[in-house]
Design a protein around this motif. Structure first.
Motif, PDB file in Angstrom:
ATOM      1  N   VAL A  61     -18.863  56.061  -4.229  1.00  0.00           N
ATOM      2  CA  VAL A  61     -19.355  55.979  -5.757  1.00  0.00           C
ATOM      3  C   VAL A  61     -20.227  57.237  -5.999  1.00  0.00           C
ATOM      4  O   VAL A  61     -20.094  57.939  -6.936  1.00  0.00           O
ATOM      5  N   THR A  62     -21.132  57.417  -5.028  1.00  0.00           N
ATOM      6  CA  THR A  62     -21.782  58.609  -5.010  1.00  0.00           C
ATOM      7  C   THR A  62     -21.355  59.949  -5.001  1.00  0.00           C
ATOM      8  O   THR A  62     -21.603  60.854  -5.883  1.00  0.00           O
ATOM      9  N   GLY A  63     -20.243  59.851  -4.160  1.00  0.00           N
ATOM     10  CA  GLY A  63     -19.169  61.019  -3.979  1.00  0.00           C
ATOM     11  C   GLY A  63     -18.629  61.493  -5.321  1.00  0.00           C
ATOM     12  O   GLY A  63     -18.629  62.731  -5.586  1.00  0.00           O
ATOM     13  N   VAL A  64     -18.148  60.408  -5.864  1.00  0.00           N
ATOM     14  CA  VAL A  64     -17.309  60.743  -7.067  1.00  0.00           C
ATOM     15  C   VAL A  64     -18.443  61.262  -8.298  1.00  0.00           C
ATOM     16  O   VAL A  64     -18.024  62.431  -8.764  1.00  0.00           O
ATOM     17  N   ILE A  65     -19.462  60.609  -8.582  1.00  0.00           N
ATOM     18  CA  ILE A  65     -20.319  61.222  -9.290  1.00  0.00           C
ATOM     19  C   ILE A  65     -20.895  62.490  -8.927  1.00  0.00           C
ATOM     20  O   ILE A  65     -21.076  63.592 -10.117  1.00  0.00           O
ATOM     21  N   GLY A  66     -21.223  62.829  -7.586  1.00  0.00           N
ATOM     22  CA  GLY A  66     -21.688  64.310  -7.136  1.00  0.00           C
ATOM     23  C   GLY A  66     -20.796  65.006  -7.472  1.00  0.00           C
ATOM     24  O   GLY A  66     -21.079  66.329  -7.877  1.00  0.00           O
ATOM     25  N   ILE A  67     -19.550  65.003  -7.287  1.00  0.00           N
ATOM     26  CA  ILE A  67     -18.220  66.045  -7.514  1.00  0.00           C
ATOM     27  C   ILE A  67     -18.299  66.292  -8.988  1.00  0.00           C
ATOM     28  O   ILE A  67     -18.173  67.401  -9.314  1.00  0.00           O
ATOM     29  N   ALA A  68     -18.332  65.340  -9.834  1.00  0.00           N
ATOM     30  CA  ALA A  68     -18.240  65.244 -11.101  1.00  0.00           C
ATOM     31  C   ALA A  68     -19.344  66.247 -11.856  1.00  0.00           C
ATOM     32  O   ALA A  68     -19.326  67.153 -12.738  1.00  0.00           O
ATOM     33  N   ALA A  69     -20.744  66.040 -11.373  1.00  0.00           N
ATOM     34  CA  ALA A  69     -21.831  66.745 -11.671  1.00  0.00           C
ATOM     35  C   ALA A  69     -21.962  68.054 -11.112  1.00  0.00           C
ATOM     36  O   ALA A  69     -23.077  68.728 -11.678  1.00  0.00           O
ATOM     37  N   SER A  70     -21.300  68.469  -9.921  1.00  0.00           N
ATOM     38  CA  SER A  70     -21.731  69.894  -9.315  1.00  0.00           C
ATOM     39  C   SER A  70     -21.628  70.717 -10.188  1.00  0.00           C
ATOM     40  O   SER A  70     -22.306  71.664  -9.729  1.00  0.00           O
ATOM     41  N   ASP A  71     -20.904  70.865 -11.192  1.00  0.00           N
ATOM     42  CA  ASP A  71     -20.696  72.311 -11.790  1.00  0.00           C
ATOM     43  C   ASP A  71     -21.906  72.478 -12.736  1.00  0.00           C
ATOM     44  O   ASP A  71     -21.836  73.486 -13.259  1.00  0.00           O
ATOM     45  N   LEU A  95     -28.311  55.461   3.142  1.00  0.00           N
ATOM     46  CA  LEU A  95     -27.166  55.845   2.361  1.00  0.00           C
ATOM     47  C   LEU A  95     -27.318  57.502   2.028  1.00  0.00           C
ATOM     48  O   LEU A  95     -26.267  57.904   1.697  1.00  0.00           O
ATOM     49  N   SER A  96     -28.657  58.032   2.140  1.00  0.00           N
ATOM     50  CA  SER A  96     -28.549  59.272   1.894  1.00  0.00           C
ATOM     51  C   SER A  96     -27.989  60.159   3.080  1.00  0.00           C
ATOM     52  O   SER A  96     -27.689  61.551   2.758  1.00  0.00           O
ATOM     53  N   ILE A  97     -27.557  59.694   4.439  1.00  0.00           N
ATOM     54  CA  ILE A  97     -27.093  60.704   5.126  1.00  0.00           C
ATOM     55  C   ILE A  97     -25.414  61.222   4.856  1.00  0.00           C
ATOM     56  O   ILE A  97     -25.513  62.317   4.670  1.00  0.00           O
ATOM     57  N   PRO A  98     -24.651  60.252   4.324  1.00  0.00           N
ATOM     58  CA  PRO A  98     -23.327  60.619   3.957  1.00  0.00           C
ATOM     59  C   PRO A  98     -23.503  61.801   2.535  1.00  0.00           C
ATOM     60  O   PRO A  98     -22.862  62.553   2.374  1.00  0.00           O
ATOM     61  N   ALA A  99     -24.588  61.329   1.927  1.00  0.00           N
ATOM     62  CA  ALA A  99     -24.575  62.037   0.515  1.00  0.00           C
ATOM     63  C   ALA A  99     -25.143  63.357   0.750  1.00  0.00           C
ATOM     64  O   ALA A  99     -24.502  64.524   0.219  1.00  0.00           O
ATOM     65  N   ILE A 100     -26.284  63.591   1.703  1.00  0.00           N
ATOM     66  CA  ILE A 100     -26.790  64.949   1.980  1.00  0.00           C
ATOM     67  C   ILE A 100     -25.668  65.851   2.937  1.00  0.00           C
ATOM     68  O   ILE A 100     -25.449  66.774   2.654  1.00  0.00           O
ATOM     69  N   LEU A 101     -24.877  65.190   3.834  1.00  0.00           N
ATOM     70  CA  LEU A 101     -23.991  65.997   4.516  1.00  0.00           C
ATOM     71  C   LEU A 101     -22.702  66.410   3.574  1.00  0.00           C
ATOM     72  O   LEU A 101     -22.296  67.619   3.529  1.00  0.00           O
ATOM     73  N   GLY A 102     -22.367  65.419   2.602  1.00  0.00           N
ATOM     74  CA  GLY A 102     -21.322  65.917   1.554  1.00  0.00           C
ATOM     75  C   GLY A 102     -21.949  66.881   0.475  1.00  0.00           C
ATOM     76  O   GLY A 102     -21.123  67.858   0.372  1.00  0.00           O
ATOM     77  N   ALA A 103     -23.141  66.856   0.164  1.00  0.00           N
ATOM     78  CA  ALA A 103     -23.642  68.079  -0.537  1.00  0.00           C
ATOM     79  C   ALA A 103     -23.695  69.315   0.072  1.00  0.00           C
ATOM     80  O   ALA A 103     -23.389  70.458  -0.404  1.00  0.00           O
TER      81      ALA A 103
END
Length: 270
Positions: A98-108, A197-205
């Motif tokens: 869920v975080t990944g979808v939102i993060g990719i959508a908001a990255s721009d 939960l922050s571990i994969p989120a930070i790695l993804g960013a």
């Protein structure tokens, strides 16, 4: 960027990443004050990686235990008490998705958010913390699963909260801990799950910003970057230990005393 500026930004990142006051928001405000707005976002991500290392060190036993559960699960030789760990693994995967979808959508547009809106996010974070502390205090016990367990549905809700925390000014740790408390997770597990939960989120960013890897050395310098990351790691360990104690006591609303005046001051003067 000078060594002193790198030290101050690393210190700010380490403290603000774990205390629910928005590290990305504070870094954006600090870079505005230091006239460092041209520094690539990757610098912020590298500081986040330093605090990620602090998370791994602090929760190393929990992480090792979850890997043990996963290994036994894959081999189809689970232990009777592995169910809570299996549930948490599923919750982490769903929350990360869920975080990944939102993060990719908001990255721009995340980088283009004006500082005044970021300061408004501080006030929103304060209100979230006050409400979550109020609701947590009214609950004698988590209404769903037993203490120490996070269900898949709770994982989805916390992942959604972490996605909202992508916005500068909205605290990632504050929103995820509050989201876990809203979902009925007990205080101690809410803190653990938020940081796991922050571990994969930070790695993804970090992966998303790898395109700027060639610009970071010229814009920041190797020594300032090393100083900033080392400071973020050390201060992050300290802040993490402090926050886990505050979570267990239900004292997150205290940070609103800082966030509301800071947000108002930023809106008025920046």
């Amino acid at each position: 960027m000078s060594n002193i500026q790198a030290f101050l930004l690393g210190l700010l990142q380490g403290i603000a990443e774990f205390l629910p006051i928005s590290s990305s928001g504070h870094l954006a405000v600090a870079k505005e004050l230091f006239s460092l707005s041209d520094i690539p976002l990757l610098f912020d991500i590298l500081l986040h990686l330093a605090t990620l290392a602090a998370v791994v060190v602090f929760f190393r036993k929990k992480i090792a235990a979850l890997f043990g559960v996963l290994f036994r699960w894959i081999r189809r030789r689970p232990l009777p008490d592995d169910k809570a760990g299996q549930s948490m693994i599923i919750a982490l995967v769903l929350g990360t998705a869920v975080t990944g979808v939102i993060g990719i959508a908001a990255s721009d547009f995340v980088e283009d958010i004006p500082v005044v809106c970021i300061c408004g996010g501080f006030i929103v974070t304060a209100l979230i913390l006050i409400l979550s502390s109020y609701l947590s205090a009214r609950r004698a016990a988590p209404p769903s699963a037993a203490a120490g367990t996070v269900t898949p549905v709770q994982g989805l809700l916390v992942g959604l909260a972490q996605g909202v925390g992508v916005l500068p000014g909205i605290s990632r740790s504050g929103s995820t801990i509050a989201g876990a408390l809203f979902a009925g997770v007990d205080r101690n597990t809410a803190g653990e799950f938020s940081f796991l939960l922050s571990i994969p989120a930070i790695l993804g960013a970090f992966i998303l910003e790898l395109k700027d890897i060639g610009d970071i050395a010229g814009a920041v310098g190797v020594l300032p970057l090393a100083i900033g990351c080392a400071t973020a790691f050390a201060s992050g360990l300290f802040a993490l230990a402090v926050l886990m104690k505050l979570i267990r006591r239900g004292n997150l609303a205290w940070f609103a005393v800082y966030l509301i005046p800071a947000g108002i001051a930023g809106i008025m003067f920046l």
